[in-house]
Design a protein around this motif. Sequence first.
Motif, PDB file in Angstrom:
ATOM      1  N   PRO A  66       0.868  -1.257  -0.019  1.00  0.00           N
ATOM      2  CA  PRO A  66      -0.242   0.168   0.008  1.00  0.00           C
ATOM      3  C   PRO A  66       0.846   1.433   0.007  1.00  0.00           C
ATOM      4  CG  PRO A  66      -0.078  -1.172   2.220  1.00  0.00           C
ATOM      5  CD  PRO A  66       0.845  -2.108   1.096  1.00  0.00           C
ATOM      6  N   ALA A  67       0.436   2.304  -0.544  1.00  0.00           N
ATOM      7  CA  ALA A  67       0.839   3.521  -0.643  1.00  0.00           C
ATOM      8  C   ALA A  67       1.118   4.229   0.673  1.00  0.00           C
ATOM      9  CB  ALA A  67       0.442   4.470  -1.516  1.00  0.00           C
ATOM     10  N   ARG A  68       2.149   4.876   1.206  1.00  0.00           N
ATOM     11  CA  ARG A  68       2.345   5.521   2.144  1.00  0.00           C
ATOM     12  C   ARG A  68       1.413   6.947   2.372  1.00  0.00           C
ATOM     13  NH1 ARG A  68       8.242   7.480   4.535  1.00  0.00           N
ATOM     14  NH2 ARG A  68       7.433   8.046   6.464  1.00  0.00           N
ATOM     15  N   GLN A  69       1.283   7.033   3.519  1.00  0.00           N
ATOM     16  CA  GLN A  69       0.471   8.185   3.657  1.00  0.00           C
ATOM     17  C   GLN A  69       1.071   9.449   3.923  1.00  0.00           C
ATOM     18  OE1 GLN A  69      -3.424   8.283   4.192  1.00  0.00           O
ATOM     19  NE2 GLN A  69      -3.122   6.369   3.005  1.00  0.00           N
ATOM     20  N   TRP A  70       0.808  10.454   3.398  1.00  0.00           N
ATOM     21  CA  TRP A  70       1.633  11.911   3.688  1.00  0.00           C
ATOM     22  C   TRP A  70       0.617  13.035   3.859  1.00  0.00           C
ATOM     23  CZ3 TRP A  70       6.640  11.330   3.026  1.00  0.00           C
ATOM     24  CH2 TRP A  70       7.323  10.309   2.483  1.00  0.00           C
ATOM     25  N   TRP A  71       1.202  13.811   4.739  1.00  0.00           N
ATOM     26  CA  TRP A  71       0.320  15.207   4.912  1.00  0.00           C
ATOM     27  C   TRP A  71       0.917  16.349   4.014  1.00  0.00           C
ATOM     28  CZ3 TRP A  71      -0.840  16.935  10.643  1.00  0.00           C
ATOM     29  CH2 TRP A  71      -1.649  15.969  11.310  1.00  0.00           C
TER      30      TRP A  71
ATOM     31  N   VAL B 214      -4.520  14.969   3.073  1.00  0.00           N
ATOM     32  CA  VAL B 214      -3.714  13.766   3.472  1.00  0.00           C
ATOM     33  C   VAL B 214      -3.891  12.836   2.257  1.00  0.00           C
ATOM     34  CG1 VAL B 214      -3.954  11.198   4.760  1.00  0.00           C
ATOM     35  CG2 VAL B 214      -4.482  13.737   5.961  1.00  0.00           C
ATOM     36  N   VAL B 215      -2.683  12.189   1.815  1.00  0.00           N
ATOM     37  CA  VAL B 215      -2.647  11.803   0.492  1.00  0.00           C
ATOM     38  C   VAL B 215      -1.886  10.426   0.600  1.00  0.00           C
ATOM     39  CG1 VAL B 215      -1.545  12.196  -1.963  1.00  0.00           C
ATOM     40  CG2 VAL B 215      -2.668  13.953  -0.612  1.00  0.00           C
ATOM     41  N   ALA B 216      -2.397   9.440  -0.087  1.00  0.00           N
ATOM     42  CA  ALA B 216      -1.526   8.256  -0.227  1.00  0.00           C
ATOM     43  C   ALA B 216      -0.973   8.133  -1.355  1.00  0.00           C
ATOM     44  CB  ALA B 216      -2.722   7.110  -0.262  1.00  0.00           C
ATOM     45  N   ALA B 217       0.515   8.056  -1.262  1.00  0.00           N
ATOM     46  CA  ALA B 217       1.329   8.255  -2.568  1.00  0.00           C
ATOM     47  C   ALA B 217       2.546   7.468  -2.300  1.00  0.00           C
ATOM     48  CB  ALA B 217       1.312   9.707  -2.910  1.00  0.00           C
TER      49      ALA B 217
ATOM     50  N   ALA C 114       2.773  12.932  -3.945  1.00  0.00           N
ATOM     51  CA  ALA C 114       2.030  13.568  -3.071  1.00  0.00           C
ATOM     52  C   ALA C 114       1.535  14.715  -3.043  1.00  0.00           C
ATOM     53  CB  ALA C 114       2.237  13.186  -1.505  1.00  0.00           C
TER      54      ALA C 114
END
Length: 94
Positions: A5-10, A52-55, A61
């Motif tokens: 799964p893609a990492r979560q970023w702010w 909050v973005v998954a990328a 992101a």
Amino acid sequence: MTSPPARQWWVIYREPYPARMDVVVVEALPEGGAAHDERCAELETSGQLAYVVAAPDQDAAADIAGRTWAEELVTNPARHAAAEAYFAANQRPN
């Protein structure tokens, strides 16, 4: 075979005026409820906003957040009207 799964970023940004978004920083989500709440309070106090973005990485992101912001600008009538009003009020005479 599946990919992880893609990492979560702010993606933390500011809006210097209604038709502009400036990315301030892209950072990993804080771990733990207390750290998350503390960071949310810091953002609110500073007047910054965040997606909050998954990328897969920070650059992706930021790109995703920029496209999302632009889409909201043109599809949300209130945001679009605020941008139009800003430009109308700040036009330079010829």
